[in-house]
Each structure stands twice: as C-alpha cells, then as structure tokens.
Scaffold this active site. Structure first.
Site, PDB file in Angstrom:
ATOM      1  CE  LYS A 279     -42.692  -6.126 -30.004  1.00  0.00           C
ATOM      2  NZ  LYS A 279     -43.869  -6.466 -29.588  1.00  0.00           N
ATOM      3  NE  ARG A 353     -49.772 -12.452 -36.535  1.00  0.00           N
ATOM      4  CZ  ARG A 353     -50.711 -11.982 -35.766  1.00  0.00           C
ATOM      5  NH1 ARG A 353     -51.951 -11.964 -35.970  1.00  0.00           N
ATOM      6  NH2 ARG A 353     -50.441 -12.074 -34.218  1.00  0.00           N
TER       7      ARG A 353
END
Length: 500
Positions: A279, A353
């Site tokens: 990020k 996920r």
C-alpha cells in the site's frame, strides 16, 4: 461510569447536573421539564421565548439552579421533532450531553428516561438507549498516553423513574444496555490498539480471557493444525510475517441441542501492509484496524454470553498479519483453500478474502444454520456507501432482512448490495478455479461473490464494514477512532433468532 435506575422525582434528585428534554416545535415545556422550569422561576420558558432553546436535535443548554434545586445544574437537551425520534437519536443526545458535562467537571448526573412514550419508544427501550448512549459517548482510548487527561470522568448516572413496580424491568433494560455498550467498547479498544500490541497472539489472549470470564469454549488452531486442515489461504497470507497466525474459535452454548444456530466469522488481519502489492505509505498506520471484523465478533459473543439467550453461537476469527518479506505470498501464486478450491493471486492486498475463504470453509463444516461474516474487506464498499452504511451481501433474503432489521434497531444502518450471478464472471481465472481480484468495477460485489464460493448453501450474509469501522470525528455516540460497528447489530440479531 456507574449507571443505575432509581425511583424518585427528578426535581428532588441531588446531582451535579440533571438532564431534561425539550422537543422542536413546542411552545412551552411539558412534564418533568415544566416542573423544573417552575422551580427555576420560569428560566426555561424565558429562554424558549428568546429562541435560545429551540429543541433542535442535540442542542444543549445549561442553566445553573443557584440553590433552587438539589441539583447544581440543569441541562435542557433538544430531542428534535417528536415524530422523528428514535432510540438511536436518544442515545446520541445523551452521549453529547455526557461529553458536554464531562468538560464541565461534573461527577454525577441524573436524567429522566429520555424519549419514553414518544414515537413508540417504551420505558424499557428508553432506559436501554440512555445507558448505551452514556457509555458509548464518553468512551476514550488513552492506554498509551502518559499525560493526565484534561477532564475527569463522570462517576455516576442515575436514570430516575416514578413507578417502583417497573423497577426490575428497568434494571434489566439498563443491564442490557450496559452489556451492549461495554462489548462495543471492547471492540473499540481492540481496533484502536497499535498493531504491535494487537498481534494474532494478543487476539488469542483476549479470546482466552473472554472464555474464562464468560464460560465460553475456546479452541485456537496453530500453524500445524492449519496445515493438517489444508488452510492454504490463511497460511499463504501469514507466510510474510514473523507473527504466527491463529484461528480462534469461541463457542457459546445456550441451548441443549447440538445444532449450531449462528456462526459469526470475523476478519482478523492485525496489520495490513498490502504484502508484496504494498500500500502507499500515507495513512498505512490505519491498517492496524483491519481486524475490526474479528474484534466485533469476539465482542459480540462476549455480550451474548452475558445475556444468556437460548441459542448456540460460535465466533470464528482467522488472525494474521499481511507483510512483505522474502517468503511472502506473490502475485501470480496459486493457493488451495480448505474446501479444495484453487485461488490465483492477482493482488496480495486482497488478503482478507483469502483468510476468510478458509474460515468460512471451516465454519461450513460445523453445519451452522446461519453464517454472518464481518470484514473491513474493500475500499470499494466505502466508495459506494461512504461512512454511514455497512454493505450487506448474501444468499438468503430472509436472513438479510433480519440482519438489516437488527442494524436498524442498533442504529447501525445497513444497505443491501446486489449479488447477480453475472458478477462471478469477473472472478474467473485462466490458471485456477478462481482469482482473488475481479477488477476495479463492482469491487465490493466481486469480493462478496468470492466469499460465496466457500459457504455452500448455508444461509449467509457478508457485512463489509470498511467504511463504518472507524470515525474521523465525534458524532452523537461515535467518537473519533474505532466505532465498534457492528457489535450491537450482531447481538440484536442473535437475540431475535433466539426468540424465533
């Protein structure tokens, strides 16, 4: 803050401050507010006539009694328009008033059951709303601040009622509000902790403390057990970190049957750097909160255990860090989840996920009647819904409706998102059964469709709290930082399912 319900007359109650209501559009005070006004020689009426008190929602006016009442101060709070009043607004008003009085150095407060008898709010609901609002509104996280707080804490809040026959019911309502608020504040504490103080092992320690305190059954799966079960998603995400992953499982048994009624699954990424798909550095520190879903389900099951509904509930939390190193998961890798599905890694920053794939696969083996998962899963959901609404996705409309209703009761708005089969096309991979990113468009939906691959036919709802898990400013009973959403929604849902 100690909160209690007492029988008496608010006008005769001794406290540093008393709180009474006024509604927008009223021309003169009524009920307890009128009695207080009379004791103050019409001071409230005079301020109304001068438009200083208008009754607008969250308006606060302080009047010094100057010895005319046992209470030193009277706070008139605006509850807005009567027809628009809700329990959530009552909680917000009480929170604002308590924060205001804390800044005035107040130690003790007395209040009527704000909103009781208005817009369908019964006395018990009003007491619960006041209790929740007070405890949520004065929450602060100062664990790592050595400087003394600018303001002291309010020590006592008394909710004053006039009918002694209703006292046991009101005390129970107060207890329920206290349990819900304390659980929410537990989740806030966990999310607000720096990542070096909230590792997967720290989450497991908190789970152990909750299990001991509230007689929950606890299992913690270590790496070896995960390998045995084939949890390639959780193991894959964790391999870039020196912090060992944990799969935390808490069970509450309120029913004699062996049926697991509700499984609550929460994402527990205790720090998310994005991994190899790293990020930007700006605001990366906020990624300590990527375990908000895990914190929420742990806090919720602790509240459920205290309220003792006749229902069986489990909380399952896959906990790990997502960091880059020479052993980290890479874009292009293929993992195998616990249910045997293979997953192509497009981005290592879509790690939530992956760990939920294994947690949901494991949960499906428990034969739960309902599965609710909670995760700060996608920035796409925050872009779609902002910071007000949690996104809901699922495969069972009846369960979705119940979750939304539980959220409305808690004042935690939830908006249902579409789950058309055609969205699955975006998750198709050329080298595996499925890929972990379906592209930029409909990102929150394709993430939910990814999770749907691991729940089978079990009625399931996915709550994406990426936008609602934290607040950038004080608002009603929300304070800056972690919100504790959706702890109260989950507890309300379980209580509702227990009754049905």
């Amino acid at each position: 803050m100690e909160i209690k319900v007492i029988v008496g007359d608010i006008i005769k109650t001794k406290a540093d401050a008393i709180i009474v209501p006024f509604f927008e559009g009223m021309e003169h005070p009524e009920g307890d507010t009128a009695a207080i006004d009379k004791a103050l020689d019409g001071a409230i009426s005079q301020l109304i006539s001068q438009d200083e008190i208008k009754g607008k929602l969250n308006e606060i006016t302080i009047i010094h009694s100057l010895g005319k009442l046992p209470a030193a101060r009277v706070v008139v709070v605006g509850l807005g328009k009567q027809q628009s009043l809700s329990q959530d607004k009552v909680s917000g008003v009480v929170a604002e008033a308590c924060r205001f009085l804390r800044q005035k150095g107040v130690n003790s407060i007395a209040t009527v059951a704000q909103g009781a008898g208005i817009s369908g709010i019964n006395l018990e609901s009003a007491v619960r709303a006041v209790t929740e609002g007070a405890l949520l509104g004065v929450y602060s996280f100062r664990r790592h601040i050595t400087k003394e707080a600018e303001y002291g804490e309010i020590k006592e809040l008394a909710i004053v009622g006039t009918d002694g026959t209703k006292l046991p019911r009101l005390e129970q309502a107060c207890y329920e509000g206290k349990v819900l608020a304390e659980a929410t504040n537990l989740a806030r504490d966990m999310v607000n902790e720096p990542a070096n103080h909230m590792t997967p092992s720290n989450m497991a320690e908190i789970a152990a403390n909750l299990a001991e305190s509230y007689r929950l059954e606890l299992s913690i799966f270590e790496q070896e057990k995960m390998q045995e079960l084939g949890m390639g998603g959780l193991l894959g995400v964790s391999q870039g970190s020196r912090q060992l992953p944990k799969l935390i499982i808490l069970h509450y048994k309120g029913d004699d049957s062996t049926q697991l009624n509700v499984a609550l699954v929460g994402k527990g990424v205790t720090f998310d750097s994005g991994g190899i798909s790293i990020k930007p550095s700006e605001r990366m520190g906020e990624m300590k909160g990527d375990m908000a879903g895990g914190a929420a389900v742990m806090a919720a099951i602790s509240a459920i255990a205290r309220l003792k509904p006749k229902i069986n509930v489990a909380a399952i939390i896959p906990a790990t860090e997502n960091l880059p190193d020479g052993n980290a998961l890479k874009p292009g890798d293929v993992l195998t989840a616990m249910n045997g599905k293979t997953i192509e890694i497009i981005s290592t920053d879509a790690e939530g996920r992956l760990i939920l794939a294994d947690a949901l696969s494991y949960t499906n083996k428990l034969d739960a009647k309902h599965i609710i998962d909670v995760a700060t899963l996608t920035g796409a959901c925050q872009i779609a819904l902002g910071t007000l609404c949690t996104g809901a996705f699922g495969n069972n409309q009846e369960l979705i409706n119940k979750v939304i209703a539980a959220g409305n009761e808690a004042g935690e708005p939830i908006w249902q998102m579409p789950m058309y089969e055609e969205y699955k096309e975006q998750n198709k991979s050329d080298v595996a059964d499925i890929k972990n990113v379906g592209g930029r468009s409909a990102g929150a939906i394709t993430a939910a469709q990814f999770l749907a691959e691991f729940v089978g036919d079990t009625p399931w709802v996915h709550l994406d709290i990426a936008g609602t898990s934290e607040s950038e400013k004080e608002r009603a009973y929300l304070v800056k930082g972690a919100t504790g959403v959706p702890v109260r929604t989950l507890v309300n849902l379980v209580l509702s399912l227990a009754k049905s």
